[in-house]
Design an enzyme around this catalytic site. Structure first.
Site, short mmCIF file in Angstrom:
data_model
loop_
_atom_site.label_atom_id
_atom_site.label_comp_id
_atom_site.label_asym_id
_atom_site.label_seq_id
_atom_site.Cartn_x
_atom_site.Cartn_y
_atom_site.Cartn_z
N LYS A 269 0.85 -1.19 0.00
CA LYS A 269 0.00 0.00 0.00
C LYS A 269 0.89 1.24 0.00
O LYS A 269 2.00 1.22 0.57
CB LYS A 269 -0.89 -0.05 1.25
CG LYS A 269 -1.95 1.04 1.32
CD LYS A 269 -2.88 0.80 2.52
CE LYS A 269 -3.90 1.90 2.71
NZ LYS A 269 -4.81 1.64 3.84
N SER B 206 -9.71 2.06 2.97
CA SER B 206 -8.79 2.82 2.16
C SER B 206 -7.81 1.98 1.33
O SER B 206 -7.19 2.50 0.41
CB SER B 206 -7.97 3.78 3.04
OG SER B 206 -7.17 3.06 3.94
N SER C 241 -9.96 -0.63 6.92
CA SER C 241 -9.38 -0.41 5.59
C SER C 241 -8.77 -1.61 4.90
O SER C 241 -8.45 -1.52 3.71
CB SER C 241 -8.33 0.68 5.66
OG SER C 241 -8.95 1.92 5.56
#
Ligand code: GLN
Length: 483
Positions: free
Chosen positions: A75, A150, A174
């Site tokens: 990420k 997210s 997330s």
């Protein structure tokens, strides 16, 4: 279902393909498909090829592990030495860290191959990845829908197989919510089980790194590789929380179903899917009981007060001096800081910084922040009470399936409600996994959330592996990729 990692790893070990060829295959798929998906914030293709060379050496020397040579992604908030890590924010444009996050250090040592950084909500604030400076990633199951957030880019990349697996971070859902939306497995470990060293902070008392993967077995392999104590993270746990074995005797399992997670706002098709999963455990001999967590109703406000308070402090460091972007025209240093932050942060991030400073300011601290901390204690003790009589809890991961792009971001309160089922485990630091359990209207995946007690990460993953095996539902057949 056997995992994607085991399959690729045995091909590599048998010499049917080299790590370099495998990496090249993934790189050309990214080049072909990521234009539509927008799952990556940046690529590290040259680095991937050099990682693959290292992996091929490890394989030839007989020192390969399950993750050697497997192409993956981090990420965009997980640091790696010399590669863009921008939290998908304008304010971190051009920022390249000088060190590797603990998780990447561990994976790199095993010969993992990093393809790039995945797209995400700016500073991990959001539930649709629509607050990204790079625009939202699409859901591979329906390109007109969001991938969740997210860690939306990580979930989309895994589903579309433009990364064999990815790491995400989970502060209030997330990892789990995008996994649910895209029809993959997402695991948030016990708080402190995985080092946060090198994870760019959003809300430090809640942030955890974990895997997004194609199967429960894959998630367990990755979790085993990244967990462990780390002196550089003060909240890292000294007690090990295991995953290694996925065996479980379901007939002696005590399963709780907390009724508050099935309340207003949760779609009927989601409720039905989870009840179906509960029945599957029951048929295998598990003892199912309905339980109550009354403090559930305050979990969302508690989460948003604590996370915004911590974010307002953590994001104070982006001043145009130390990292990334700096505004061009300014009168003096104060003006430079103000302009940099005004132009560098997006709307949602600014909203949260303001909310956070407000709840921490004198006169409001007791009314908001202190009260939220007290209620956090209550949520924790209610979970403790429930886990006195249960091994796992079964709940929905998200109240709905993936929604259409552009439909919720305009109204933040509605977007915040997407986290209602995931924030309680975050507040209490509990391990929780989301895995596909049914397809809803339009073939969109529905996620089952399995929450276990603190340090019982292995229990959550084993129960998930049981469900995946017994139901026959998995990332492979839940939510068809439309590319
Ligand atoms: N959607 C939640 C938020 O916006 C959770 C995000 C996360 O877990 N990073 O805060």
């Amino acid at each position: 279902m056997s995992g994607r990692i085991a399959k690729l790893s045995s091909m590599l070990k048998r010499g049917e393909i080299s790590a370099k060829e495998l990496a090249e295959g993934y790189i050309s798929r990214i080049e072909r498909e990521d234009g539509l998906l927008n799952a990556y914030a940046s690529n590290t293709f040259e680095y991937a090829l050099s990682c693959a060379d290292e992996a091929d050496k490890l394989i030839r020397s007989g020192r390969a592990t399950a993750l050697t040579g497997i192409p993956m992604a981090l990420k965009d908030n997980i640091c790696s030495d010399g590669h863009f890590t921008t939290c998908s924010s304008k304010i971190l444009q051009g920022f390249k860290p000088y060190y590797d996050a603990a998780v990447w250090e561990k994976l790199r040592a095993q010969g993992a191959v990093m393809l790039g950084k995945t797209n995400m909500d700016e500073f991990a604030m959001g539930s649709a990845s629509e607050t990204s400076y790079y625009g939202a990633p699409s859901n591979p199951v329906d390109l007109s829908r969001v991938a969740g957030g997210s860690s939306g880019g990580s979930a989309a990349a895994v589903k579309a197989d433009i990364a064999a697996y990815a790491l995400g971070s989970d502060t209030g859902g997330s990892i789990r919510q995008p996994a649910s939306f895209c029809g993959v497995v997402g695991f948030k470990p016990t708080y402190g089980a995985v080092s946060r060293y090198g994870l760019i902070a959003y809300a430090s008392s809640l942030d955890q790194i974990g895997p997004l993967a194609y199967s429960v077995e894959d998630a367990a392999i990755i979790y085993d590789a990244i967990r462990g104590q780390d002196a550089r993270d003060q909240t890292s746990l000294t007690t090990a929380s295991g995953a290694t074995s996925l065996d479980i005797d379901v007939s002696s399992l005590k399963v709780g179903v907390p009724e508050e997670f099935f309340g207003e706002g949760v779609d009927d098709e989601v409720k039905e899917a989870i009840e179906g999963a509960v029945k599957l455990f029951e048929r295998a001999g598990a003892k199912v009981k309905r339980v109550k967590i009354p403090a559930f109703k305050v979990a969302l406000p508690v989460y948003y007060i604590i996370s915004c308070a911590e974010a307002s402090s953590n994001l104070g460091r982006y001043d145009g001096i130390r990292y990334g972007y700096r505004a061009e025209n300014f009168a003096d240093i104060d003006d430079m800081v103000v302009k940099t932050r005004t132009l560098g942060f997006g709307k949602e991030v600014k909203r949260r910084i303001m909310l956070g400073t407000y709840v921490l300011s004198s006169g409001y601290f007791d009314a908001y922040y202190k009260k939220a901390c007290l209620l956090r204690g209550r949520i924790i003790s209610e979970f403790d009470g429930v886990f006195g009589g249960c091994d796992i809890l079964l709940t929905p991961t998200a109240p709905t399936t993936a929604f259409k792009k552009g439909t919720k971001s305009a109204n933040s309160t509605q977007t915040y409600l997407a986290d209602i089922c995931t924030v309680p485990a975050s507040i209490a630091g509990l391990p929780a996994v989301s895995l596909p359990c049914a397809a809803g209207a339009g073939g969109l995946p529905i996620g089952l959330q399995i929450i276990a007690n603190r340090l019982c990460d292995g229990t959550a993953l084993s129960a998930a592996a049981f469900f995946e095996r017994t139901s026959g539902i998995s990332s492979e057949n839940c939510g068809e990729v439309k590319l």
